[in-house]
Motif scaffolding. Structure first.
Motif, short mmCIF file in Angstrom:
data_model
loop_
_atom_site.label_atom_id
_atom_site.label_comp_id
_atom_site.label_asym_id
_atom_site.label_seq_id
_atom_site.Cartn_x
_atom_site.Cartn_y
_atom_site.Cartn_z
N UNK A 88 -13.87 72.24 82.96
CA UNK A 88 -13.79 73.50 82.23
C UNK A 88 -14.16 74.68 83.13
N UNK A 89 -15.17 74.49 83.97
CA UNK A 89 -15.58 75.56 84.88
C UNK A 89 -14.44 75.93 85.83
N UNK A 90 -13.71 74.94 86.30
CA UNK A 90 -12.56 75.21 87.18
C UNK A 90 -11.50 76.01 86.44
N UNK A 91 -11.21 75.63 85.21
CA UNK A 91 -10.24 76.36 84.41
C UNK A 91 -10.66 77.81 84.20
N UNK A 92 -11.94 78.02 83.92
CA UNK A 92 -12.44 79.37 83.65
C UNK A 92 -12.32 80.28 84.87
N UNK A 93 -12.35 79.70 86.06
CA UNK A 93 -12.30 80.49 87.29
C UNK A 93 -10.92 80.53 87.92
N UNK A 94 -9.92 79.91 87.30
CA UNK A 94 -8.62 79.73 87.96
C UNK A 94 -7.89 81.04 88.22
N UNK A 95 -8.02 82.01 87.32
CA UNK A 95 -7.32 83.28 87.53
C UNK A 95 -8.05 84.38 86.79
N UNK A 96 -7.92 85.60 87.29
CA UNK A 96 -8.58 86.73 86.63
C UNK A 96 -7.96 88.04 87.09
N UNK A 97 -6.65 88.13 86.96
CA UNK A 97 -5.98 89.37 87.31
C UNK A 97 -6.03 89.68 88.80
#
Length: 383
Positions: free
Chosen positions: A181-190
């Motif tokens: 889940x942590x990887x998913x949360x950090x995968x992209x952010x504009x």
């Protein structure tokens, strides 16, 4: 052409993207139309990578093929391991070791002469890099501890395999799910600094090794990727003080200290990723029986979110506030937190590079000249 100066490109639109959307006032993050909480709870990191790179979530058959492809690319060449060993001997920082390792991967690229405008080839190259980053990081950490690197285990998930290569032990279900889940949360952010860096490099049609190495370099700066390490170091300081957390944070803020993990350039309310990681920290605390990190973060958040204690309006916990405690609870070395951020974000970097190159235009902003004018050269013997 506007001559208005925008330091840091604040508020400047430079591209259109269908990859991620942020509503800073509502505390909302979306990947390709899917709310981040929905993805984090109901899709694996491999599914999220597929979504970012292909535009849709995979079917079972597509996911199996995609995951097998990642697993087949996880091994790294002995030359990379030898270089990592030399860097470990020199006590190099993990982010610098990762930067060197990613750059070295191009030496063993099976498609070195692919057309730089061939986006399918670029996607394959990027997949190889994303697959190998956990192996680079796991190998480097073990080498600097005097241990032999472990071979990747293709039976494990992307998240589970990294934890295994780092610790030598199969992760628990809670640990694997939390890290996934942590990887998913950090995968992209504009278009954050590292993503924009990768895009600028990609706009020249340099290969993806250059783009993703550039992303690692940008993320290594303390203003971008190091806040989660600052958070846990602050919590360790609190722990060592022996003080009540409420008294400690009151004392620190009265002295004018800013608590790391609070505030964000985009969010004006609590970061949605922080809410998800807070729940996973609760799960880890329940499984381990160690609750002090949850107690500390909760107490500080309770104190700071009381309006009279906020240093300024619009300050709320960001993703780093809870990711630092989560990684510490997982037993991950503190100086590996930012490299893990890079491991997660690399898939997003690749997605943005590929998307931008579909309608590519060399990124070339202007700078306003404010230097001297009308000077003439004095002969060197007269200066």
């Amino acid at each position: 052409m506007s001559d208005q100066l925008k330091k840091g490109l604040e508020g400047v639109l430079v591209a259109e993207s269908s990859l991620s959307y942020i509503d800073g006032d509502a505390g909302k993050l979306v990947y390709r139309g899917y709310d981040i909480e929905d993805l984090a709870r109901n899709a694996s990191f491999e599914e999220v990578l597929y979504l970012l790179w292909n535009g849709e979530l995979p079917t079972e058959e597509q996911l199996a093929e995609f995951s097998d492809g990642l697993s087949e690319e996880q091994a790294i060449d002995q030359s990379v391991i030898d270089t990592l060993a030399a860097l470990a001997e020199a006590d190099e920082r993990p982010m610098a070791a990762l930067r060197t390792g990613v750059s070295m991967l191009s030496a063993t690229e099976p498609e070195p002469d692919a057309d730089p405008e061939d986006l399918d080839a670029a996607r394959r190259k990027g997949r190889r890099i994303v697959a190998k980053i956990p192996t680079i990081l796991g190998a480097y950490d073990r080498l600097r501890r005097g241990e032999e690197p472990l071979d990747p285990d293709p039976s494990l998930s992307y998240a589970g395999n990294f934890l295994y290569m780092l610790t030598g032990e199969q992760p628990t279900d809670v640990a694997e799910e939390t890290f996934d889940m942590a990887l998913t949360l950090h995968a992209d952010h504009g278009l954050n600094a590292s993503t924009f860096t990768a895009m600028v490099i990609g706009s020249t049609y340099a290969d993806v090794y250059s783009s993703l190495t550039g992303g690692v370099g940008a993320l290594s700066g303390p203003l971008h990727g190091g806040a989660n390490q600052d958070v846990i170091e602050t919590l360790l300081e609190l722990d060592e003080s022996g003080q009540d957390p409420l008294e400690w944070v009151k004392e620190q803020t009265e002295q004018g200290r800013r608590i790391p993990g609070w505030g964000h350039r985009v969010y004006n309310v609590k970061d949605p990723r922080a809410r998800i990681l807070q729940a996973k920290l609760e799960d880890l605390s329940e499984e381990s029986g160690e609750t002090k990190w949850l107690d500390y973060t909760s107490a500080i958040e309770t104190y700071l979110t009381e309006e009279k204690n906020l240093p300024e309006k619009g300050i709320a916990p960001n993703v780093d506030y809870y990711s630092g405690a989560v990684y510490y609870q997982l037993g991950i070395p503190i100086d590996m937190y930012t490299p893990i951020f890079a491991m997660a974000r690399c898939g997003g970097w690749l997605a943005h590079v590929l998307e931008y190159q579909e309608d590519n235009r060399l990124i070339r902003p202007r700078g306003r000249y404010v230097g001297a004018e009308d000077r003439t050269v004095t002969p060197i013997d007269e200066r």
